[in-house]
Scaffold this motif. Structure first.
Motif, mmCIF file in Angstrom:
data_model
loop_
_atom_site.group_PDB
_atom_site.id
_atom_site.type_symbol
_atom_site.label_atom_id
_atom_site.label_comp_id
_atom_site.label_asym_id
_atom_site.label_seq_id
_atom_site.Cartn_x
_atom_site.Cartn_y
_atom_site.Cartn_z
ATOM 1 N N ARG A 1 9.477 5.181 2.569
ATOM 2 C CA ARG A 1 7.943 3.908 3.029
ATOM 3 C C ARG A 1 8.524 2.783 3.127
ATOM 4 O O ARG A 1 8.200 1.967 4.252
ATOM 5 C CB ARG A 1 7.209 4.711 1.744
ATOM 6 C CG ARG A 1 6.883 5.888 1.630
ATOM 7 C CD ARG A 1 5.450 6.673 -0.247
ATOM 8 N NE ARG A 1 4.828 7.490 0.960
ATOM 9 C CZ ARG A 1 3.611 7.199 0.979
ATOM 10 N NH1 ARG A 1 2.999 6.141 0.994
ATOM 11 N NH2 ARG A 1 2.973 8.688 0.711
ATOM 12 N N GLY B 1 3.268 13.105 4.879
ATOM 13 C CA GLY B 1 2.481 12.117 4.439
ATOM 14 C C GLY B 1 2.360 10.566 4.530
ATOM 15 O O GLY B 1 1.277 9.267 4.731
ATOM 16 N N ALA B 2 3.609 10.046 4.090
ATOM 17 C CA ALA B 2 3.508 8.678 5.017
ATOM 18 C C ALA B 2 3.396 8.508 5.804
ATOM 19 O O ALA B 2 2.951 7.075 6.586
ATOM 20 C CB ALA B 2 5.367 8.364 4.612
ATOM 21 N N ARG C 1 1.138 10.158 7.790
ATOM 22 C CA ARG C 1 -0.103 9.989 7.847
ATOM 23 C C ARG C 1 -0.277 9.125 7.615
ATOM 24 O O ARG C 1 -1.481 7.917 8.169
ATOM 25 C CB ARG C 1 -0.920 10.703 8.011
ATOM 26 C CG ARG C 1 -2.060 11.061 7.688
ATOM 27 C CD ARG C 1 -2.542 12.151 6.983
ATOM 28 N NE ARG C 1 -2.761 12.115 5.424
ATOM 29 C CZ ARG C 1 -1.612 13.487 4.451
ATOM 30 N NH1 ARG C 1 -0.593 14.294 5.542
ATOM 31 N NH2 ARG C 1 -1.364 13.618 3.583
ATOM 32 N N ALA C 2 -0.234 8.051 6.234
ATOM 33 C CA ALA C 2 -0.511 7.090 5.553
ATOM 34 C C ALA C 2 -0.395 5.556 6.649
ATOM 35 O O ALA C 2 -1.268 4.466 6.300
ATOM 36 C CB ALA C 2 0.185 6.852 4.637
ATOM 37 N N ARG D 1 1.097 -1.403 -0.057
ATOM 38 C CA ARG D 1 0.186 0.105 -0.256
ATOM 39 C C ARG D 1 0.665 1.328 -0.141
ATOM 40 O O ARG D 1 0.104 1.814 -0.602
ATOM 41 C CB ARG D 1 -0.801 -0.091 1.527
ATOM 42 C CG ARG D 1 -1.519 1.365 1.097
ATOM 43 C CD ARG D 1 -2.986 0.879 2.171
ATOM 44 N NE ARG D 1 -2.709 0.947 3.497
ATOM 45 C CZ ARG D 1 -2.592 1.777 4.089
ATOM 46 N NH1 ARG D 1 -3.191 3.292 3.595
ATOM 47 N NH2 ARG D 1 -2.397 2.379 5.526
ATOM 48 N N LEU D 2 2.124 1.107 0.851
ATOM 49 C CA LEU D 2 2.905 1.801 0.702
ATOM 50 C C LEU D 2 3.585 2.515 -0.422
ATOM 51 O O LEU D 2 4.071 3.816 -1.059
ATOM 52 C CB LEU D 2 3.950 1.849 1.964
ATOM 53 C CG LEU D 2 2.661 2.507 3.193
ATOM 54 C CD1 LEU D 2 4.171 2.865 4.665
ATOM 55 C CD2 LEU D 2 2.531 3.952 3.126
#
Length: 522
Positions: A196, A255-256, A258-259, A4-5
């Protein structure tokens, strides 16, 4: 979590390298064949090839006195490997004020050192980095789209851009600026995947925390800082990309995290990622920029060097006095760039650049004999212009990417728009604040981002891998048709990009607009 990442890339590693390498080989052939033509000094080569030669001889740019019989002094044809400069007399202060940092000229000088003071020699480095940038373009487009096919499309489009071709065959600084900007961006995209993967590995094997882990040394981000520092060491305008990409890298870190589902992703990024990011994207570029001035610091002949005073009282005073002199020099350079308003017949405004309204004539000898082309009037030209089909397609693609980003906040669209804006929008300040002399080829650092916009738009046209066969076939036909149009358009323009001798009628047929020509040739 890892998939997903960091989604997998379609196709194997072999295809991921073989395709881009073949595209780069194709682009390299276009750039190296007849690289020594024209056998003359083209446009502003007259400044940079001399500065590069002086760097090789003296470590700094010096005013090299031209020999009245030397072919560079009067821009006559060059027929051999000649020592074209007289040495500056000792009784004359020959320190030369130069408006750009030295790295690009050192790169030009490397070609002169390898192959001599010939057109091939001083253009070799430009052709090499132009070719390598095609490979980087294909690889970074592949990484961003997760598609080897789209990556190869990106490399092919860059190889077929007319402005990229001309600057890859000319000893100007802008192709080196473009190369280091693109390389820095590619390193940051690779760092995004690297970080990531580390976060995903931590998530699967370590207890959950609110902030997440420290990621330690991030080699790709350090490499990006070095590349972006090198861009600044070619031209000061590299600073726009450095600032923009540093902010982008921090946003990607946030963003990473948070994901990953962390409760405090922004605090984690500020605590763990920003300090390392400062070292990689502030300290490393500064060190790289300073290192490019080594010749100025260790020799006595540079502009404003003040060597006798610097060496008068110990090493500590030497460092302080040298730094003071160097900063004064940089202030003078900034003043020069801010006040550059000299008229040039091919100057243009930033809003004209994406539409190719005013390209630059790099070379057009007025006195070709009729026997050169078998007609009464012959032409031999190097016109610094982009491939129109590619550039107008990029304008449409950028509009589409803006819409896509507003609707989805896709990071790829955001990164592409940021790269384009960082290289284009700052020039509007100079257009509004004054009448600064500017040229179309200032756009070359953003051409890779124009290509990326087309590649991302092509991905949208093709649709996802699970789309219907009819949709995929129609999309492939549209994308393939566009690539074919660009290829044909490039082939049509190629004679006026590479100084092929053609009839004047054939030359006129390739002038898309009258604004491409200052006046009708005699």
């Amino acid at each position: 979590m890892a998939q997903r990442l960091v989604p997998p890339i379609q196709g194997g590693a072999l295809a991921g390298w073989a395709g881009p390498l073949l595209i780069a080989l194709f682009g390299g052939i276009l750039r190296f064949v007849r690289l020594g033509e024209p056998k003359a000094v083209v446009f502003d080569e007259t400044f940079y090839i001399k500065d590069a030669y002086s760097l090789l001889k003296h470590g700094v740019e010096r005013t090299m006195l031209g020999n009245a019989d030397n072919p560079i002094a009067d821009k006559r044809l060059i027929t051999g490997n000649l020592d074209i400069f007289q040495h500056c007399p000792k009784q004359v202060d020959c320190a030369s004020f130069v408006a750009h940092p030295p790295l690009g000229k050192w790169m030009i000088g490397a070609g002169e050192w390898l192959f001599g003071m010939t057109p091939f020699g001083w253009r070799f480095a430009a052709a090499l980095v132009g070719t390598l940038s095609i490979l980087i373009m294909a690889r970074v487009a592949r990484r961003m789209t997760r598609s080897t096919l789209l990556g190869c499309l990106g490399g092919l489009l860059l190889a077929l851009d007319g402005l990229h071709l001309v600057l890859s065959r000319t000893a100007l600084l802008d192709i080196f600026l473009m190369f280091w900007v693109l390389a820095g961006f590619a390193c940051l995209v690779a760092d995004r995947d690297w970080a990531r993967r580390r976060l995903a590995g931590w998530y699967e094997s370590a207890p959950i925390s609110e902030l997440g882990p420290r990621l330690g040394l991030r080699p790709w981000r350090v490499a990006a800082g070095v590349c972006l520092g090198a861009a600044c060491a070619v031209k000061w305008s590299g600073i726009f990309f450095l600032i923009a990409f540093a902010v982008m890298s921090v946003m990607w870190d946030m963003g990473a995290r948070r994901a990953l589902g962390l409760r405090q992703p922004y605090r984690g990024a500020l605590s763990y990622d920003v300090p390392g990011g400062f070292a990689a994207l502030a300290v490393a570029p500064a060190v790289t920029f300073l290192a490019s001035w080594t010749g100025w610091f260790v020799t006595a002949g540079g502009w404003g060097r003040n060597w006798e005073q610097a060496t008068s009282a110990g090493p500590f005073f030497f460092v302080i006095d040298s730094a003071r002199s160097w900063l004064k020099y940089q202030t003078q350079v900034l003043g020069y760039h801010s006040g550059l308003e000299a008229y040039h017949p091919y100057m243009s405004e930033p809003w004209q650049w994406p539409l190719l309204l005013r390209p630059v004539s790099f070379y057009y000898p007025p006195d070709l004999p009729a026997s050169a082309c078998g007609a009464n009037d012959c032409s031999q030209a190097v016109l610094g212009v982009g491939t129109p089909a590619l550039w107008y397609g990029a304008v449409l693609a950028l509009i589409a990417i803006i819409t896509w980003y507003v609707a989805t906040r896709d990071w790829r669209a955001g990164a592409t728009l940021l790269g384009f804006g960082a290289g284009w929008l700052p020039w509007f300040y100079y257009a509004i604040a004054g009448n600064r002399t500017m040229y179309l080829f200032y756009m070359i650092p953003v051409v890779p981002f124009m290509v990326l916009a087309i590649v991302l738009a092509a991905g949208l046209v093709l649709g996802r891998a699970g789309a219907s066969s009819g949709r995929r076939s129609a999309g492939a036909a549209a994308v393939g048709g566009f690539a074919l149009i660009v290829l044909i358009n490039f082939w049509w323009l190629q004679p006026v990009l590479t100084a092929e001798t053609i009839t004047q009628a054939e030359w006129w047929a390739r002038m898309l607009m009258r604004s491409w020509v200052t006046a009708a040739p005699k």
